[in-house]
Design a protein around this motif. Structure first.
Motif, PDB file in Angstrom:
ATOM      1  N   THR A   1       0.865  -1.171   0.000  1.00  0.00           N
ATOM      2  CA  THR A   1       0.000   0.000   0.000  1.00  0.00           C
ATOM      3  C   THR A   1       0.907   1.229   0.000  1.00  0.00           C
ATOM      4  N   ARG A   2       0.320   2.413   0.047  1.00  0.00           N
ATOM      5  CA  ARG A   2       1.129   3.638   0.093  1.00  0.00           C
ATOM      6  C   ARG A   2       1.963   3.693   1.363  1.00  0.00           C
ATOM      7  N   VAL A   3       1.482   3.061   2.423  1.00  0.00           N
ATOM      8  CA  VAL A   3       2.124   3.188   3.726  1.00  0.00           C
ATOM      9  C   VAL A   3       2.828   1.899   4.136  1.00  0.00           C
ATOM     10  N   VAL A   4       2.120   0.798   4.028  1.00  0.00           N
ATOM     11  CA  VAL A   4       2.616  -0.462   4.568  1.00  0.00           C
ATOM     12  C   VAL A   4       2.979  -1.435   3.454  1.00  0.00           C
ATOM     13  N   ASN A   5       4.096  -2.114   3.622  1.00  0.00           N
ATOM     14  CA  ASN A   5       4.449  -3.254   2.791  1.00  0.00           C
ATOM     15  C   ASN A   5       4.474  -4.482   3.692  1.00  0.00           C
ATOM     16  N   ALA A   6       3.899  -5.573   3.206  1.00  0.00           N
ATOM     17  CA  ALA A   6       3.859  -6.812   3.975  1.00  0.00           C
ATOM     18  C   ALA A   6       4.359  -7.960   3.116  1.00  0.00           C
ATOM     19  N   LEU A   7       5.310  -8.698   3.635  1.00  0.00           N
ATOM     20  CA  LEU A   7       5.831  -9.893   2.980  1.00  0.00           C
ATOM     21  C   LEU A   7       5.190 -11.111   3.635  1.00  0.00           C
ATOM     22  N   ILE A   8       4.422 -11.873   2.868  1.00  0.00           N
ATOM     23  CA  ILE A   8       3.778 -13.086   3.358  1.00  0.00           C
ATOM     24  C   ILE A   8       4.537 -14.271   2.778  1.00  0.00           C
ATOM     25  N   THR A   9       5.149 -15.056   3.641  1.00  0.00           N
ATOM     26  CA  THR A   9       6.023 -16.128   3.177  1.00  0.00           C
ATOM     27  C   THR A   9       5.254 -17.435   2.965  1.00  0.00           C
TER      28      THR A   9
END
Length: 405
Positions: free
Chosen positions: A374-382
């Motif tokens: 997103t503009r604010v958050v990056n999430a790495l889902i493994t």
């Protein structure tokens, strides 16, 4: 000019003035033209430390006016639609539902406060109105469209007290003042604190306190707090993206009066025929949990405790603006399991939509997975069920995940 932030004692009541409710961050279309002139007022010079002390010394507890909050987190349409439908709890008069909507879009409301025990917030979105009223140990939420009311006793109970939960009064208490306090608490060795250009907010002369990350990698460019030059009340709170564009969060007044509001502002009686639900209704919490459990997000069952799992474990990697949370659901289910289920015949379309919203595959010492942005958050889902999430760019996220394996 940078400054070190000193810890200053504050009276809790100084930060109880409700202006906007953010649930979140945590708040936007460009509201600057509505709040500030192109050239700011000519004010005496102050240092960042002096401005912080001015905020801490403010004892203003009464006000009324109108305010706006606008949020652009860059969420996918599926998440935005969920928030705009009223969050996850399923009750149209419940404050939890209404306040969840503030996480997306632009909202206008009237506000009034008379100290920490009397507050009122009325949403002005469209022809229907929704009001939240806190008066002493009682709180009401009323939705005019459905003619439903939500009632809560002991509304002033604070989280952290033994046997107490979050109450409506806590949710009403979030404001530019409280947002400023939390931002200043978080500002440490990783933050540059300075005084920016002056501004006019809601017709009031204001200084602007600016907080910026010292290091690169954060999606947050700066936090800007407009502070009333006379009484030290934060009038506007903005979070700006490191990539520019409109603010991520913009919360502030467009009209304000510091006179004491009339006493009847904080009284409420349900209209005739209104359906009233008490805040202690246990079935409400069960419904909220069922809706949360049904969200098509891998590993969520382990994080929320569904199915008796409840083994979620969170570790914070890094520090300051570049910190990343590593979440191990403990469910034994990874992204590969989810991808398989999402592609099964008869799978919910939301599951496939969620999968499609994820970014490209990435690999590293952590293994492999996908990055949700997103503009604010990056999430790495493994693939093995871990989640790395932070307000950092993709490269910083992957680098942190590699170092934290």
């Amino acid at each position: 000019m940078a400054a070190n932030v000193k810890t200053t004692s504050r009276k809790a009541s100084r930060y109880a003035v409700p202006v906007v409710v953010v649930g979140v961050a945590v708040a936007t279309v460009g509201l600057v033209p509505a709040f500030a002139n192109a050239s700011g007022p000519d004010l005496p010079k102050v240092t960042a430390q002096q401005l912080i002390e001015k905020i801490a010394a403010s004892d203003t507890q009464q006000l009324s006016g109108t305010a706006k909050i606008s949020v652009d987190l860059g969420l996918p349409s599926m998440a935005t639609n969920l928030l705009n439908r009223g969050g996850i709890s399923g009750g149209s008069a419940d404050p939890q539902d209404k306040l969840a909507q503030l996480a997306a879009g632009t909202h206008t409301f009237k506000v009034a406060a008379d100290g920490p025990d009397r507050q009122r917030l009325t949403f002005l979105d469209g022809k229907d109105e929704y009001s939240l009223i806190h008066n002493g140990d009682e709180a009401w939420g009323y939705d005019s469209k459905s003619n439903e009311a939500f009632h809560e006793k002991n509304a002033g109970a604070r989280a952290g007290e033994k046997g107490k939960e979050h109450k409506t009064a806590d949710r009403l208490g979030s404001s530019p003042a409280q947002l400023a306090e939390e931002a200043l608490k978080a500002a440490g060795t990783t933050t540059d604190v300075s005084v920016g250009d002056t501004a006019q907010v809601a017709g009031r002369d204001a200084y602007q306190l600016v907080l910026k990350p010292k290091a690169s990698g954060s999606t947050i460019g700066s936090v800007q707090i407009a502070v009333d030059a006379k009484n030290g009340v934060p009038l506007r709170f903005q979070v700006l993206s490191s990539k520019g564009g409109k603010p991520i969060l913009d919360a502030g007044f467009n009209k304000i009066d510091f006179a004491k509001p009339a006493a009847d502002t904080f009284t409420f009686t349900p209209p005739k025929g209104a359906k009233v639900r008490e805040g202690s209704d246990a079935s409400h919490g069960d419904k909220a949990q069922r809706r949360m459990d049904s969200l098509p997000i891998p590993g969520l069952d382990g994080l929320t405790g569904a199915g008796g799992a409840g083994k979620g474990e969170t570790t914070v990697l890094g520090e300051g603006w570049a910190s990343v949370a590593r979440i191990d659901s403990g469910s034994g289910k990874g992204l590969k399991d989810f991808e398989g289920k999402a592609n099964e015949k008869g799978a919910p379309k939301e599951a496939k939509q969620f999968l499609d919203s994820l970014g490209d595959k990435v690999t590293g010492k952590f293994g492999s997975g996908r990055v949700f942005s997103t503009r604010v958050v990056n999430a790495l889902i493994t693939d093995d069920g871990k989640v790395y999430v932070g307000a950092v760019d993709k490269d910083t996220l992957v680098k942190t995940a590699n170092a934290g394996k």
